[in-house]
Scaffold this active site. Sequence first.
Site, PDB file in Angstrom:
ATOM      1  N   SER A 182      -9.821  -0.515   6.982  1.00 23.00           N
ATOM      2  CA  SER A 182      -9.246  -0.369   5.643  1.00 23.00           C
ATOM      3  C   SER A 182      -8.568  -1.605   5.056  1.00 23.00           C
ATOM      4  O   SER A 182      -8.243  -1.601   3.868  1.00 23.00           O
ATOM      5  CB  SER A 182      -8.244   0.770   5.631  1.00 23.00           C
ATOM      6  OG  SER A 182      -8.919   1.968   5.435  1.00 23.00           O
ATOM      7  N   LYS A 217       0.847  -1.210   0.000  1.00 21.76           N
ATOM      8  CA  LYS A 217       0.000   0.000   0.000  1.00 21.76           C
ATOM      9  C   LYS A 217       0.875   1.251   0.000  1.00 21.76           C
ATOM     10  O   LYS A 217       1.894   1.299   0.698  1.00 21.76           O
ATOM     11  CB  LYS A 217      -0.906  -0.012   1.234  1.00 21.76           C
ATOM     12  CG  LYS A 217      -1.898   1.142   1.294  1.00 21.76           C
ATOM     13  CD  LYS A 217      -2.747   1.051   2.553  1.00 21.76           C
ATOM     14  CE  LYS A 217      -3.836   2.122   2.574  1.00 21.76           C
ATOM     15  NZ  LYS A 217      -4.656   2.040   3.811  1.00 21.76           N
ATOM     16  N   SER A 269      -9.655   1.851   2.833  1.00 21.09           N
ATOM     17  CA  SER A 269      -8.804   2.630   1.965  1.00 21.09           C
ATOM     18  C   SER A 269      -7.762   1.807   1.201  1.00 21.09           C
ATOM     19  O   SER A 269      -7.247   2.260   0.187  1.00 21.09           O
ATOM     20  CB  SER A 269      -8.066   3.682   2.784  1.00 21.09           C
ATOM     21  OG  SER A 269      -7.209   3.069   3.720  1.00 21.09           O
TER      22      SER A 269
HETATM   23  N1  GLN Z   1     -13.012   4.355   6.315  1.00 20.67           N
HETATM   24  C1  GLN Z   1     -12.356   4.699   7.536  1.00 20.67           C
HETATM   25  C2  GLN Z   1     -11.836   6.110   7.460  1.00 20.67           C
HETATM   26  O1  GLN Z   1     -11.985   6.714   6.449  1.00 20.67           O
HETATM   27  C3  GLN Z   1     -11.243   3.734   7.813  1.00 20.67           C
HETATM   28  C4  GLN Z   1     -10.041   4.008   7.032  1.00 20.67           C
HETATM   29  C5  GLN Z   1      -8.865   3.171   7.439  1.00 20.67           C
HETATM   30  O2  GLN Z   1      -9.024   2.142   8.091  1.00 20.67           O
HETATM   31  N2  GLN Z   1      -7.690   3.653   7.097  1.00 20.67           N
HETATM   32  O3  GLN Z   1     -11.309   6.619   8.412  1.00 20.67           O
END
Ligand code: GLN
Length: 493
Positions: free
Chosen positions: A180, A81, A156
């Site tokens: 994410s 990532k 994400s």
């Molecule tokens: N969707 C959540 C956020 O936007 C989780 C994102 C993540 O786990 N990095 O904060």
Amino acid sequence: MTAAFDQPTITDAARRLRAGELSATELTRAALARAAARAADLHAFITVAEEAALRDAAASDARLRAGKPAGALEGIPIAIKDVIATAGIRTTAGSRILADFVPPYDATVTARLRAAGAVIVGKTNCDEFAMGSSNENSAFGPARNPWDVTRVPGGSSGGSAVAVAASLALGSLGTDTGGSIRLPASYCGVVGMKPTYGRVSRYGVIAYASSLDQVGPFARDVTDCALLLGVLAGHDARDSTSVERAVPDYGDALAGGAKGLRIAIPGEYFVEGMEPDVERAVQSAVETLGGLGAQIGSVSLPHTEYAVSAYYVVATAEASSNLARYDGVRYGSRVDGDGTLLEMYRRTRAAGFGDEVKRRIMLGTYALSAGYYDAYYLKAQRVRTLILNDFARVFQDADVIVTPTAPTTAFRLGEKVADPLQMYLSDIFTISVNLAGLPAISLPCGIDAAGLPIGLQIIGPPFGEELVLRAARAYEAATDWHTRRPPAPGGSR
Ligand code: GLN
């Protein structure tokens, strides 16, 4: 390369590499060719590191030929990532502000992959600074779901899930702050695991919300997931939140079976408005586990309903502080011009950050400001403790908790961009796990009427990764959902 060699699991490929039936170069070339062929429709990568990957693969082949002891991931193509630092390979965090940032050092997890012999094929697409649930907040444009390219892969860590689902890499790394890893794993029909907070080093991982962020693996099956976790896990003196605790052999945990496992099902995770196919698939998974000899019991996690609200205070507060460093001075892009230093900051941050990142910086700054701190931040921290206590109580009598990973399957691109609250609700089943710092996995447990994968979440007590993997493998061994593949390129449903 014959078809049978085309898209192996890590475990299969490692066996063939060691037997000399396959070379790391062949494996890497095949992954790179698929990544190139699917670049336009899937957009899984922000940067493909072709040259470096082929060089690493050749080095791996030389080690294998010389009969050097092979690392756990010797010659295996892995994607990372783009919030995780890779020395010499651009690391953007999905943001314009880091579009040209080439880290001079490796994150600890990157170094661990390299030390295990992995071939890093590239950096995967993600929501900007890991803020999002759909990958649509990437400054480079969204990745797309290989099961239906009109749909989001989840976020994400969308690109990391897509890379594994479409075999553009054999495994990948993501980060999970509120879901994410698990959400995109669920939407893309692969396995994804968030380890216990402190199990894996965050050194060299671009910070979003430091008390929640954790790195973890994506893989095609639970066995590969355990293998990757074993490489990543362990204490790191350069991350003061990483825990000094021996790393078990996660492979040993896989054979335990479901017999005797005490599995808790929380009523709060079967909510109104969830997709009926998701509910059915998860109920049926629970029956399967019961049939394998697990003891199933209903429990309550009463503070779950406050998790999303508490999370969006804590996470944005930490983000506002972490992102203060992007000021156009030390690193990252700068927008120059006449005027004061303050104006330069303003221009740089206005141009460098996308809308969602700005929204969160403003929310977080507000929650931390004098006069509001007690009302928001402190209160959210108290709710966090209540959520943690809920879990601790359940784990007195249970080994793992089983829930859906998400209330729906993958939604369409654009469907939720205009409504941040709807987007935030995609994470209602994953977020409390981060607030409590627990380990959890998502693995495939069905396909809905639209032909999209459904994810099963298994949550463990702190440092209970072995229990999570054991339950997950028992379920996987009794079913074949993990063998389902997305349609051929160009397919949509
Ligand atoms: N969707 C959540 C956020 O936007 C989780 C994102 C993540 O786990 N990095 O904060």
